[in-house]
Write a protein that holds these residues in place. Structure first.
Motif, PDB file in Angstrom:
ATOM      1  N   PHE A   1       0.832  -1.196   0.000  1.00 10.28           N
ATOM      2  CA  PHE A   1       0.000   0.000   0.000  1.00 10.28           C
ATOM      3  C   PHE A   1       0.870   1.250   0.000  1.00 10.28           C
ATOM      4  CE2 PHE A   1       0.809  -1.035   4.421  1.00 10.28           C
ATOM      5  CZ  PHE A   1       1.107   0.200   5.000  1.00 10.28           C
ATOM      6  N   VAL A   2       0.382   2.272  -0.674  1.00  9.33           N
ATOM      7  CA  VAL A   2       0.956   3.618  -0.621  1.00  9.33           C
ATOM      8  C   VAL A   2      -0.158   4.520  -0.114  1.00  9.33           C
ATOM      9  CG1 VAL A   2       1.909   5.540  -1.935  1.00  9.33           C
ATOM     10  CG2 VAL A   2       2.569   3.202  -2.507  1.00  9.33           C
ATOM     11  N   ASP A   3      -0.019   5.004   1.111  1.00  5.36           N
ATOM     12  CA  ASP A   3      -1.084   5.840   1.664  1.00  5.36           C
ATOM     13  C   ASP A   3      -0.876   7.319   1.376  1.00  5.36           C
ATOM     14  OD1 ASP A   3       1.011   6.287   3.432  1.00  5.36           O
ATOM     15  OD2 ASP A   3       0.149   5.017   4.986  1.00  5.36           O
ATOM     16  N   THR A   4       0.344   7.700   0.987  1.00  8.54           N
ATOM     17  CA  THR A   4       0.620   9.079   0.584  1.00  8.54           C
ATOM     18  C   THR A   4       1.564   9.046  -0.604  1.00  8.54           C
ATOM     19  OG1 THR A   4       0.432   9.843   2.874  1.00  8.54           O
ATOM     20  CG2 THR A   4       1.478  11.333   1.301  1.00  8.54           C
ATOM     21  N   GLY A   5       1.131   9.598  -1.726  1.00  8.93           N
ATOM     22  CA  GLY A   5       1.978   9.596  -2.909  1.00  8.93           C
ATOM     23  C   GLY A   5       1.765  10.842  -3.746  1.00  8.93           C
ATOM     24  N   MET A   6       2.803  11.249  -4.451  1.00  8.34           N
ATOM     25  CA  MET A   6       2.706  12.405  -5.335  1.00  8.34           C
ATOM     26  C   MET A   6       3.721  12.248  -6.459  1.00  8.34           C
ATOM     27  SD  MET A   6       4.275  15.522  -6.269  1.00  8.34           S
ATOM     28  CE  MET A   6       5.202  16.209  -4.892  1.00  8.34           C
ATOM     29  N   VAL A   7       3.286  12.493  -7.685  1.00  6.06           N
ATOM     30  CA  VAL A   7       4.193  12.505  -8.822  1.00  6.06           C
ATOM     31  C   VAL A   7       4.101  13.881  -9.469  1.00  6.06           C
ATOM     32  CG1 VAL A   7       2.448  11.523 -10.385  1.00  6.06           C
ATOM     33  CG2 VAL A   7       4.870  11.362 -10.962  1.00  6.06           C
ATOM     34  N   ARG A   8       5.255  14.435  -9.802  1.00  6.06           N
ATOM     35  CA  ARG A   8       5.293  15.769 -10.413  1.00  6.06           C
ATOM     36  C   ARG A   8       6.069  15.692 -11.713  1.00  6.06           C
ATOM     37  NH1 ARG A   8       7.670  18.861  -6.501  1.00  6.06           N
ATOM     38  NH2 ARG A   8       9.747  18.690  -7.417  1.00  6.06           N
ATOM     39  N   LEU A   9       5.455  16.177 -12.781  1.00  5.48           N
ATOM     40  CA  LEU A   9       6.102  16.276 -14.081  1.00  5.48           C
ATOM     41  C   LEU A   9       6.315  17.753 -14.355  1.00  5.48           C
ATOM     42  CD1 LEU A   9       7.010  14.390 -16.416  1.00  5.48           C
ATOM     43  CD2 LEU A   9       4.849  14.946 -17.542  1.00  5.48           C
TER      44      LEU A   9
ATOM     45  N   VAL B   1       0.306  15.477  -9.374  1.00  6.48           N
ATOM     46  CA  VAL B   1      -0.844  14.585  -9.234  1.00  6.48           C
ATOM     47  C   VAL B   1      -0.605  13.747  -7.982  1.00  6.48           C
ATOM     48  CG1 VAL B   1      -2.154  12.678 -10.225  1.00  6.48           C
ATOM     49  CG2 VAL B   1      -1.285  14.493 -11.715  1.00  6.48           C
ATOM     50  N   TYR B   2      -1.598  13.699  -7.114  1.00  5.45           N
ATOM     51  CA  TYR B   2      -1.489  12.954  -5.865  1.00  5.45           C
ATOM     52  C   TYR B   2      -2.159  11.595  -6.041  1.00  5.45           C
ATOM     53  CZ  TYR B   2      -0.488  17.697  -4.413  1.00  5.45           C
ATOM     54  OH  TYR B   2       0.061  18.950  -4.330  1.00  5.45           O
ATOM     55  N   PHE B   3      -1.694  10.600  -5.278  1.00  5.26           N
ATOM     56  CA  PHE B   3      -2.254   9.264  -5.472  1.00  5.26           C
ATOM     57  C   PHE B   3      -2.146   8.421  -4.211  1.00  5.26           C
ATOM     58  CE2 PHE B   3       2.235   8.683  -6.380  1.00  5.26           C
ATOM     59  CZ  PHE B   3       2.530   7.421  -5.871  1.00  5.26           C
ATOM     60  N   THR B   4      -3.005   7.420  -4.158  1.00  4.87           N
ATOM     61  CA  THR B   4      -2.891   6.323  -3.198  1.00  4.87           C
ATOM     62  C   THR B   4      -2.957   5.025  -4.000  1.00  4.87           C
ATOM     63  OG1 THR B   4      -5.282   6.172  -2.796  1.00  4.87           O
ATOM     64  CG2 THR B   4      -4.008   7.648  -1.374  1.00  4.87           C
ATOM     65  N   LEU B   5      -2.379   3.968  -3.446  1.00  7.23           N
ATOM     66  CA  LEU B   5      -2.281   2.713  -4.184  1.00  7.23           C
ATOM     67  C   LEU B   5      -2.421   1.541  -3.226  1.00  7.23           C
ATOM     68  CD1 LEU B   5      -1.496   1.185  -6.859  1.00  7.23           C
ATOM     69  CD2 LEU B   5       0.876   1.339  -6.070  1.00  7.23           C
ATOM     70  N   ASP B   6      -3.197   0.540  -3.638  1.00  3.70           N
ATOM     71  CA  ASP B   6      -3.318  -0.713  -2.892  1.00  3.70           C
ATOM     72  C   ASP B   6      -3.178  -1.867  -3.874  1.00  3.70           C
ATOM     73  OD1 ASP B   6      -4.202  -0.060   0.012  1.00  3.70           O
ATOM     74  OD2 ASP B   6      -5.483   1.213  -1.229  1.00  3.70           O
ATOM     75  N   VAL B   7      -2.282  -2.797  -3.561  1.00  3.80           N
ATOM     76  CA  VAL B   7      -2.043  -3.959  -4.417  1.00  3.80           C
ATOM     77  C   VAL B   7      -2.090  -5.210  -3.550  1.00  3.80           C
ATOM     78  CG1 VAL B   7      -0.439  -5.095  -5.995  1.00  3.80           C
ATOM     79  CG2 VAL B   7      -0.576  -2.594  -5.949  1.00  3.80           C
TER      80      VAL B   7
END
Length: 642
Positions: free
Chosen positions: A313-321, A326-332
């Motif tokens: 899991f990613v409970d706090t994420g951010m990608v910047r180009l 763009v902020y994100f969360t991820l569950d696998v």
């Protein structure tokens, strides 16, 4: 009753003698059991005691081939709880029994091999130094399936170097966290005992230079905790090698910077925090863009891995180009249920951030585009590999605050029915045609009011059922595309709406790249703001490819059935709609002069669905289902005159 002083003194003297004697008996018993566990025929002529050690005189272990004038057994703990942990004999042979049951064999040269139950082999040699406190000092070379190490050990501590280590020594466990599946080399220091504590520096990962600090703590149960911290600028070579392996053939050059911290607690939880920055990132892959993309990128994420429950899991994420974030969360999850849920959002993404962040190589014909204002979006993607029909996609976009300051592509002439707009079309046979999009410049242009009433229901049934309801993009299309692709395990179905197809036909080429798709998204959004649904449908019906040098439904009606578009039957119109996905592929039907049964069934299904949805009346449906397709003198080479 108070004891006489003489009796009290005698009792104290007796206890003073008995307690050490009892402790020695316990110690002798513990040592004897441990040595006989190695060799049941072991014997010795005498025993001497020292601090933290027992000396066995004239020791013999015939089952192992060891015979020594003296055999030192190092012990831990207080006398009543003493535990033999190591035996050192003449010639420096070493036996350690701290973690597992092992077998001892002795080489002819007096060295020793320690053969573990995991088939790891450790070689050691050393000497015992005696003094007021007996202790062991020795150096050893350890080698096994997990890797190798050179250690100098003294007084419960050690220092050394390790090479090509892929697992935790003597445990069978692989390296934790992001190092799993890799080999590492470096140097370390630590303490040994009931609990081992290790700290060190990794200097190589998979043979490539690196700099990463680590700590670890282990006991009899295995690895209990570990931490890893690294500066990406110090591990650029292995980081780029990993990136290359994940990007499937893309050519990437970059100078990564940032940091990664990983903490492992026990065997069932790993937590990480990472920040990765590429100040100069160049990427080339044919499926992305025709030219090399140059940009800046930044990724931050914080989350964890739960190995026992097979979850990440990613409970706090951010990608910047560049400047767009763009902020994100991820569950696998994997094993019992293979799923991934990704949530993306930005509630105040400005137009300036968008246009300044998209690389020129992705902009294509939109280079120079300037946006203002801002938009708010949130999207959720669910992929389910075990139950593809459960896969889902949803998106909520509020673009009312976004405006176009300037665009190299204008829609104003397209909006006007006599504005003089035109487009250049190219078919899959290689033919090119410039088509005027109004009746003033094109006498064969079919206006919306002249299009047969049954055309739109059949077209929307086959290509875009929600055409009149969406604003250019359809969650339904994207969702069904994802489910079909997941079921087949490959790309088999697109998610384009009629509006997206028209934007592509009017302004873009046929290349299948990410750059073209991004341009298509903007042009579709822009077109839906400028053109009515009627005008979109009108232009689409007049330019779409339907045969060799055949563009638009009126030309197709003449080409296949020798009649005008307005005069086509419902079944003939349904057939033309059915071949839209691949006019060249399905051209063989006209060449053969008849439709195969399976395609007749598909045409029937289109007509029947329109009837069930109430888009065609029952009498029209019944008549169309009873009708047949007859190709009337279709011309297979060249175009059709207007």
């Amino acid at each position: 009753m108070r004891r006489p002083p003489v009796i009290q003194a005698a009792a104290v003297a007796l206890l003073t003698l008995l307690i050490p004697a009892a402790g020695h008996l316990f110690l002798i018993n513990a040592v004897s059991r441990r040595i006989h566990a190695i060799d049941s025929e072991a014997s010795w002529s005498g025993i001497r005691f020292g601090n933290d050690a027992v000396l066995l005189v004239d020791a013999s272990l015939p089952g192992t081939g060891l015979s020594a004038d003296s055999l030192w057994v190092i012990v831990e703990g207080v006398p009543f709880h003493a535990k033999p942990v190591m035996a050192v004999g003449a010639g420096g042979s070493l036996y350690s029994g701290q973690y597992r049951d092992e077998e001892l064999s002795v080489s002819d040269g007096g060295g020793a091999e320690l053969v573990l139950s995991l088939m790891d082999v450790s070689l050691a040699d050393g000497t015992l130094l005696t003094g007021s406190r007996i202790c062991g000092e020795y150096t050893c070379f350890l080698d096994g399936s997990w890797g190798s190490a050179d250690l100098s050990m003294v007084s419960g501590g050690f220092t050394g170097v390790f090479q090509s280590v892929s697992g935790i020594p003597f445990t069978g466990d692989e390296l934790p966290g992001p190092l799993a599946g890799h080999t590492v080399s470096g140097r370390c220091t630590g303490t040994e005992g009931n609990i081992w504590n290790v700290a060190g520096l990794i200097t190589e990962i998979d043979g490539r230079p690196a700099q990463a600090l680590f700590t670890a703590e282990a006991d009899r149960g295995g690895l209990q905790s570990a931490s890893l911290s690294m500066d990406f600028s110090q591990v650029s070579e292995p980081a780029m090698a990993l990136l290359d392996s994940l990007t499937g053939g893309a050519v990437i050059t970059a100078a990564p910077a940032g940091s990664l911290s990983v903490f492992l607690s026990g065997a069932d939880s790993l937590f990480f925090t990472g920040a990765l920055e590429f100040q100069e990132l160049s990427v080339y892959r044919e499926e992305i863009a025709p030219d090399t993309i140059t940009t800046e990128a930044f990724l931050f994420c914080s989350g964890g891995v739960l190995p026992e429950s097979c979850q990440l899991f990613v409970d706090t994420g951010m990608v910047r180009l560049n400047s767009a974030e763009v902020y994100f969360t991820l569950d696998v999850s994997w094993e019992t249920r293979r799923m991934m849920r990704l949530f993306l959002y930005n509630h105040s993404l400005t137009g300036g951030e968008i246009t300044s962040s998209v690389p020129d190589e992705l902009m294509g014909s939109l280079n120079g585009l300037s946006l203002g204002g801002e938009l708010d979006f949130a999207a959720e993607l669910l992929l389910d590999w075990d139950y593809p029909d459960s896969s889902n996609f949803s998106i909520d976009i509020d673009s009312r605050g976004l405006r176009v300051n300037w665009s190299p592509v204008s829609f104003s002439r397209l909006r006007e029915e006599d504005g003089g707009a035109s487009c250049t079309m190219r078919d899959t046979w290689g033919n090119t045609r410039t088509i005027s999009l109004d009746t003033l410049h094109n006498s064969g242009f079919v206006v919306f009011d002249s299009i047969p009433a049954h055309f739109e229901p059949l077209l929307c049934c086959a290509e875009d059922a929600s055409f009149r309801r969406h604003s250019g993009f359809s969650e339904y299309h994207i969702r069904n595309s994802i489910r079909a692709d997941m079921t087949e395990g490959r790309f088999v179905r697109g998610g384009s709406t009629l509006s997206m197809q028209l934007a592509k036909n009017l302004f873009l080429g046929r290349e299948k790249t990410l750059a073209r798709k991004l341009q298509e998204v903007f042009l579709t959004w822009r077109m839906e703001r400028w053109l009515s649904k009627d005008r979109i449908l009108e232009i689409y019906a007049n330019i779409v490819e339907l045969g060799p040098d055949v563009f638009g439904f009126d030309q197709a009606a003449l080409y296949y059935f020798d009649r005008r578009f307005a005069d086509l039957s419902v079944r003939e119109t349904a057939y033309l709609v059915s071949i839209l996905p691949g006019p060249k592929l399905y051209h063989r039907f006209a060449e053969a002069g008849a439709l195969p049964g399976y395609w007749q069934s598909y045409v029937d299904r289109l007509i029947s669905i329109c009837g069930r949805r109430g888009w065609l009346d029952d009498d029209l449906v019944a008549s169309a289902l009873a009708d047949t397709i007859v190709f009337r003198g279709a011309r297979f080479i060249g175009g059709v005159d207007n």
